[in-house]
Scaffold this motif. Structure first.
Motif, PDB file in Angstrom:
ATOM      1  N   VAL A 147       0.940  -1.213   0.026  1.00 36.63           N
ATOM      2  CA  VAL A 147      -0.117  -0.151  -0.095  1.00 36.63           C
ATOM      3  C   VAL A 147       0.917   1.318  -0.219  1.00 36.63           C
ATOM      4  O   VAL A 147       0.727   2.229  -0.836  1.00 36.63           O
ATOM      5  N   SER A 148       1.920   1.107   0.893  1.00 30.39           N
ATOM      6  CA  SER A 148       2.746   2.284   0.977  1.00 30.39           C
ATOM      7  C   SER A 148       3.383   2.741  -0.284  1.00 30.39           C
ATOM      8  O   SER A 148       3.457   3.699  -0.747  1.00 30.39           O
TER       9      SER A 148
ATOM     10  N   MET B  10      -4.128   1.321  15.736  1.00 30.81           N
ATOM     11  CA  MET B  10      -4.161   1.085  14.387  1.00 30.81           C
ATOM     12  C   MET B  10      -2.852   1.668  14.074  1.00 30.81           C
ATOM     13  O   MET B  10      -1.957   2.048  14.205  1.00 30.81           O
ATOM     14  N   GLU B  11      -2.871   0.984  12.535  1.00 30.00           N
ATOM     15  CA  GLU B  11      -1.646   0.930  11.659  1.00 30.00           C
ATOM     16  C   GLU B  11      -2.277   1.613  10.537  1.00 30.00           C
ATOM     17  O   GLU B  11      -3.314   1.582   9.877  1.00 30.00           O
ATOM     18  N   VAL B  12      -1.730   2.752   9.984  1.00 30.15           N
ATOM     19  CA  VAL B  12      -2.081   3.680   8.695  1.00 30.15           C
ATOM     20  C   VAL B  12      -0.844   3.852   7.976  1.00 30.15           C
ATOM     21  O   VAL B  12       0.086   4.176   8.320  1.00 30.15           O
ATOM     22  N   VAL B  13      -1.488   3.929   6.869  1.00 32.08           N
ATOM     23  CA  VAL B  13      -0.342   4.285   5.514  1.00 32.08           C
ATOM     24  C   VAL B  13      -0.798   5.820   5.251  1.00 32.08           C
ATOM     25  O   VAL B  13      -2.022   6.165   4.702  1.00 32.08           O
ATOM     26  N   LEU B  14      -0.063   6.771   5.625  1.00 30.57           N
ATOM     27  CA  LEU B  14      -0.245   7.881   5.394  1.00 30.57           C
ATOM     28  C   LEU B  14      -0.441   8.295   4.016  1.00 30.57           C
ATOM     29  O   LEU B  14       0.339   7.686   3.053  1.00 30.57           O
TER      30      LEU B  14
ATOM     31  N   SER C 135      -9.857   9.765   3.248  1.00 33.40           N
ATOM     32  CA  SER C 135      -9.243  10.933   2.467  1.00 33.40           C
ATOM     33  C   SER C 135      -7.909  11.230   3.334  1.00 33.40           C
ATOM     34  O   SER C 135      -7.285  12.290   2.997  1.00 33.40           O
ATOM     35  N   THR C 136      -7.537  10.816   4.493  1.00 31.24           N
ATOM     36  CA  THR C 136      -6.617  11.023   5.311  1.00 31.24           C
ATOM     37  C   THR C 136      -5.330   9.827   5.373  1.00 31.24           C
ATOM     38  O   THR C 136      -4.488  10.320   5.999  1.00 31.24           O
ATOM     39  N   GLY C 137      -5.681   9.109   4.871  1.00 31.73           N
ATOM     40  CA  GLY C 137      -4.879   7.970   5.199  1.00 31.73           C
ATOM     41  C   GLY C 137      -5.500   6.415   5.138  1.00 31.73           C
ATOM     42  O   GLY C 137      -6.912   6.415   4.937  1.00 31.73           O
ATOM     43  N   ILE C 138      -4.813   5.454   4.928  1.00 29.09           N
ATOM     44  CA  ILE C 138      -5.498   4.099   4.471  1.00 29.09           C
ATOM     45  C   ILE C 138      -5.068   3.093   6.048  1.00 29.09           C
ATOM     46  O   ILE C 138      -4.015   3.052   6.141  1.00 29.09           O
ATOM     47  N   LEU C 139      -6.193   2.692   6.395  1.00 33.37           N
ATOM     48  CA  LEU C 139      -6.077   1.838   7.541  1.00 33.37           C
ATOM     49  C   LEU C 139      -5.479   0.506   7.404  1.00 33.37           C
ATOM     50  O   LEU C 139      -6.147  -0.053   6.187  1.00 33.37           O
ATOM     51  N   THR C 140      -4.572  -0.044   7.928  1.00 38.85           N
ATOM     52  CA  THR C 140      -4.016  -1.350   7.219  1.00 38.85           C
ATOM     53  C   THR C 140      -4.293  -2.447   8.403  1.00 38.85           C
ATOM     54  O   THR C 140      -4.682  -3.495   7.992  1.00 38.85           O
ATOM     55  N   LYS C 141      -4.038  -2.044   9.591  1.00 38.91           N
ATOM     56  CA  LYS C 141      -4.062  -2.612  10.766  1.00 38.91           C
ATOM     57  C   LYS C 141      -5.077  -2.087  11.882  1.00 38.91           C
ATOM     58  O   LYS C 141      -4.613  -0.978  11.970  1.00 38.91           O
TER      59      LYS C 141
END
Ligand SMILES: Cc1cc2nc3c(=O)[nH]c(=O)nc-3n(C[C@H](O)[C@H](O)[C@H](O)COP(=O)(O)OP(=O)(O)OC[C@H]3O[C@@H](n4cnc5c(N)ncnc54)[C@H](O)[C@@H]3O)c2cc1C
Lengths: 346, 452
Positions: free
Chosen positions: B51-52, B166-170, B205-211
């Motif tokens: 994703v990143s 949570m883990e987020v890809v910015l 719209s501010t990031g993608i949650l991955t975990k």
């Protein structure tokens, strides 16, 4: 004008007033019962109108062949004494409104089995007991066109029954049926007890489901393997409208080799499943419904019942789960009979 | 070969990327009334690193990226409004850690509610998560991102209140962690570290949650639904107040709908209760019906319509089925419980005006701290006229919700604009700063929550 044919003279001449003295939910001696019945006949308020749990049993207890229960319900409505809270009445009355188009009417030959408002139980009707039988009201979307309306006896709403029953009868007439077997006691009661009591013409002959089952089983006698179960029967309220047909319960049990266990709440003393009491307005109704269930199931257990046999889907819905939790297997009468003729029940 | 396609194929593998019309067609659809919009590419990554890398590449090429879970939020929130890459996250559906004693589970964000439910059923039957009434394909990530609510909303609040980490890809590609997991400890709490709550409610719209580490709750052996009915809508808040005081329910939902007729102009309150024994169940029923609600019953204004009904999980709304063609979309609004009567009346008026049988429902959040009140509009997918009617009804409802003091939940772009028009200007500016800071190239689900 549809009116109840209630013979007041007969009632006043009654020596026992069994209708109320035998009632399992009221505590009245003969004199008090007579007085309350007089009030009810005159259209006056009586505590009976408030305390009636609508179990239908007085229709059976009446030794004079009168219709005390229909009278009670008529008076409840006339005096605005409804057993249930208004929103439940509105809900129930609206439930019977057909809303998904008219049914497709086909002319049928020979006897038919009417599923009434239980189309979703059509799967029960299979195997050799039902071979050659035409079914009507098998589509749950259209079933309210066949709904006998008698449920409104629990709602203090005779007027709804009287307003709608004619149209339902007409739907049957469009099928050109002359003999109808009714899956549910309530439908049978509607056409053989209620309609005559109110002078409503029914252009077909009705057959009780158990009478049909009994005769079918008789013709299949050679296929019957005695089941040797001990069973209790949960007699529904509407069976009180056709007590002459109740005898078929034991006749069937005998034929299929099951023992109808001796217990306190049997035959005339059967207890209500609690389904109609649960929502009533009277203080403590919910707890009473639960207590009745508990006593009833305890009684079955003590008597050693392995199965609890139902015919009424509403009783099954109310009591099926608690019965099963008490290690008694709930089963529909039709399934029990199918087992007896060697069919597998799924 | 198209360089973006090539880059995507290199990151996720050829099998998990497409720019073919038949696939783009599928991804152009939303279940609600939104017009289809095709993405230019679809990619299905398997890991946060993938994703990143995709996001970094998208920044270089200035291509929008739209995260997609189950795609059933109904308001067109995962449609690629400006084209670009639809990032289908459903392959990221792993279960990373189940901690039974601490009652949490760490999952990849693309896992579906259905998969999580069945996993818990098998591996930790005493535990459950709060399941929305959405079809089971709805993802955990998609649901918390829009502040969804499920069947444990009454005791525990919004699903997004149940996050332990949570883990987020910015939008610029960095992978960040929040909560105790950020300092290398377990995934057991989001608090008490500095609050960086920048990712929920933004429609991706501010990031993608991955975990996500999700709180789990006791799952009792016996479950049933009881139903209480009233006719007067003014009584609903009082009854919910009584029931939330008793605190015996696991889920409380009030609803009224024109079809089937038994629900018409009546208010059904579905009360889920659970217990480990019959005694516990009866105690709960007694407290609710014989104590708190007894006076409504005896006054004849409310009644118990049923007890001991089986509970389907998930309890999916059937309102789409009442009209030919199987389509429906709803405006969800977060309301004070006291607004129920007005919500009902105004919702019904709108339905009548647009010739759609009315369907309204309110789910209690917390101890009646709020309610998700939905107004559903059914339409026939094959009949554009009914779709148009439903869309108009939805827009009118958006206005009405704000007019009566509510907040629109998971608004479509139309509703987002209405909300932002009313928003405190300083807050709005902060939103803009946050978005610009996190997503300088405006590539992340652009068109959503866009401050002009
Ligand atoms: C019949 C029906 C009943 C419903 N009932 C409920 C209900 O009871 N409660 C409830 O809460 N909802 C309900 N919904 C709405 C919705 O289906 C759910 O909220 C669902 O969980 C949304 O998840 P999804 O995976 O489908 O999200 P999507 O529609 O795929 O995405 C929703 C939004 O989140 C973004 N997104 C998705 N995944 C991520 C991610 N990992 N990171 C960042 N952004 C992301 C998307 O871009 C989009 O903006 C219902 C829907 C239907 C059709």
């Amino acid at each position: 004008m549809i009116e109840l044919d209630f013979n007041e003279k007969k009632c006043l001449a009654c020596k026992t007033h069994d209708c109320l003295t035998k009632c399992q939910y009221l505590d009245l001696d003969k004199d008090a019962a007579g007085m309350e019945m007089q009030k009810i006949i005159k259209g006056e308020d009586s505590h009976v109108l408030h305390d009636c749990v609508t179990c239908y049993a007085c229709e059976e207890y009446c030794p004079m062949g009168n219709h005390p229960f229909y009278l009670i319900v008529s008076r409840q409505e006339a005096l605005g004494i409804t057993p249930l809270p208004e929103p439940l009445i509105k809900r129930g009355v609206q439930m019977g409104i057909p809303f998904r188009g008219d049914p497709e009417i086909e002319e049928v030959q020979g006897p038919v089995l009417n599923m009434g408002a239980f189309s979703d139980l059509t799967h029960l009707i299979q195997g050799k007991l039902f071979e050659g039988l035409t079914l009507i009201s098998t589509d749950p979307r259209k079933m309210f066109h066949y709904f006998c309306q008698l449920m409104y006896l629990h709602y203090g709403r005779i007027s709804v029954i009287n307003e709608r029953l004619g149209k339902i009868i007409q739907t049957f007439a469009f099928h050109n049926v002359n003999q109808v077997i009714h899956f549910h006691d309530e439908c049978y009661g509607a056409y053989t007890s209620y309609a005559p009591a109110f002078g409503i013409h029914v252009p077909f002959q009705s057959v009780h489901f158990f009478e049909y089952l009994y005769h079918r089983l008789t013709t299949l006698k050679n296929d019957i393997q005695p089941l040797n179960f001990k069973v209790a029967y949960q007699r529904p309220c509407s069976s009180r409208l056709s007590s002459d047909k109740y005898a078929f319960v034991d006749k069937i049990f005998e034929l299929i080799g099951v023992e109808h266990v001796e217990r306190k709440y049997k035959h005339e003393n059967a207890l209500c499943c609690g389904g109609s009491i649960l929502g009533q307005k009277r203080a403590g109704s919910r707890a009473l419904a639960m207590e009745l269930q508990r006593k009833n199931i305890q009684d079955m257990k003590q008597a050693g019942a392995e199965f609890c046999v139902f015919n009424c889907p509403a009783c099954m819905l109310t009591m099926g789960k608690p019965v099963a939790e008490n290690q008694i297997q709930p089963i529909f009468m039709s399934d029990l009979c199918r087992m007896a003729v060697g069919e597998k029940i799924t | 070969m198209d360089p973006i396609y090539r880059a995507l194929a290199e990151i996720v593998g050829e099998e998990y990327v497409s720019d073919q019309p038949e696939e783009l067609f599928t991804y152009s659809k939303d279940l609600g009334t939104s017009e289809p919009i095709q993405p230019d590419y679809v990619a299905a990554p398997k890991t946060a690193e993938q994703v990143s890398r995709i996001v970094r590449m998208a920044n270089q090429k200035k291509v929008p990226v739209v995260p997609l879970g189950g795609g059933i939020s109904l308001a067109g929130l995962a449609l690629p409004l400006r084209g670009g890459i639809t990032l289908d996250l459903k392959r990221m559906d792993g279960i990373i850690e189940l901690n039974e004693k601490s009652r949490y589970i760490v999952v990849e964000a693309g896992i579906s509610h259905g998969k999580l439910t069945s996993y818990l059923h098998r591996h930790a039957p005493h535990l459950m998560h709060s399941e929305p009434g959405a079809p089971p394909a709805a993802t955990i990530g998609g649901n918390v991102v829009i502040h969804g609510q499920g069947d444990l909303a009454h005791p525990y609040g919004f699903n997004s209140d149940m996050i332990n980490g949570m883990e987020v890809v910015l939008p610029t590609g960095e992978i960040c962690r929040f909560g105790s997991c950020a300092i290398g400890s377990g995934w057991y709490t989001l608090h008490p570290l500095p609050d960086l709550g920048l990712f929920l409610g933004w429609s991706g719209s501010t990031g993608i949650l991955t975990k996500i580490s999700l709180r789990l709750f006791p799952c009792k052996k016996i479950r049933e639904m009881d139903i209480f009915v009233v006719e007067d809508e003014e009584l609903v808040p009082d009854i919910l107040y009584e029931l939330t005081h008793a605190g015996m329910a696991e889920d409380l939902v009030a609803w009224s709908q024109e079809i089937p007729p038994y629900g018409n102009r009546l208010h059904h309150i579905n009360i889920n209760i659970t217990g480990d024994s019959r005694e516990e169940m009866e105690f709960k029923r007694h407290l609710m019906f014989d104590i708190r609600l007894a006076r409504y019953i005896q006054d004849g204004v409310g009644g118990i319509a049923a007890v001991s009904q089986d509970i389907e999980r998930p309890q999916i709304s059937k309102s789409a089925d009442w009209k030919k063609g199987g389509g429906f979309e709803y405006v969800g609004s977060i309301m004070p419980v006291s607004a129920y009567p007005e919500c009902y009346r105004r919702g019904m008026e709108i339905s009548i005006r647009h010739h759609i049988p009315y369907t309204i429902l309110g789910r209690v959040i917390g101890s009646a701290h709020g309610m998700m009140f939905s107004y559903s509009y059914a339409f026939n997918r094959a009949d554009p006229e009914t779709v148009r009617q439903a869309r108009e009804a939805l827009h009118e409802t958006d206005h009405m919700v704000l007019e009566i003091g509510g907040t629109i939940w998971k608004p479509a772009v139309y509703g987002q604009q209405l909300v932002m028009e009313r928003m405190d200007p300083n807050t709005l500016q902060l939103m803009k700063k946050v978005k610009t800071l996190l997503d300088p190239n405006n590539i992340m689900n652009p068109g959503n929550w866009e401050v002009n």
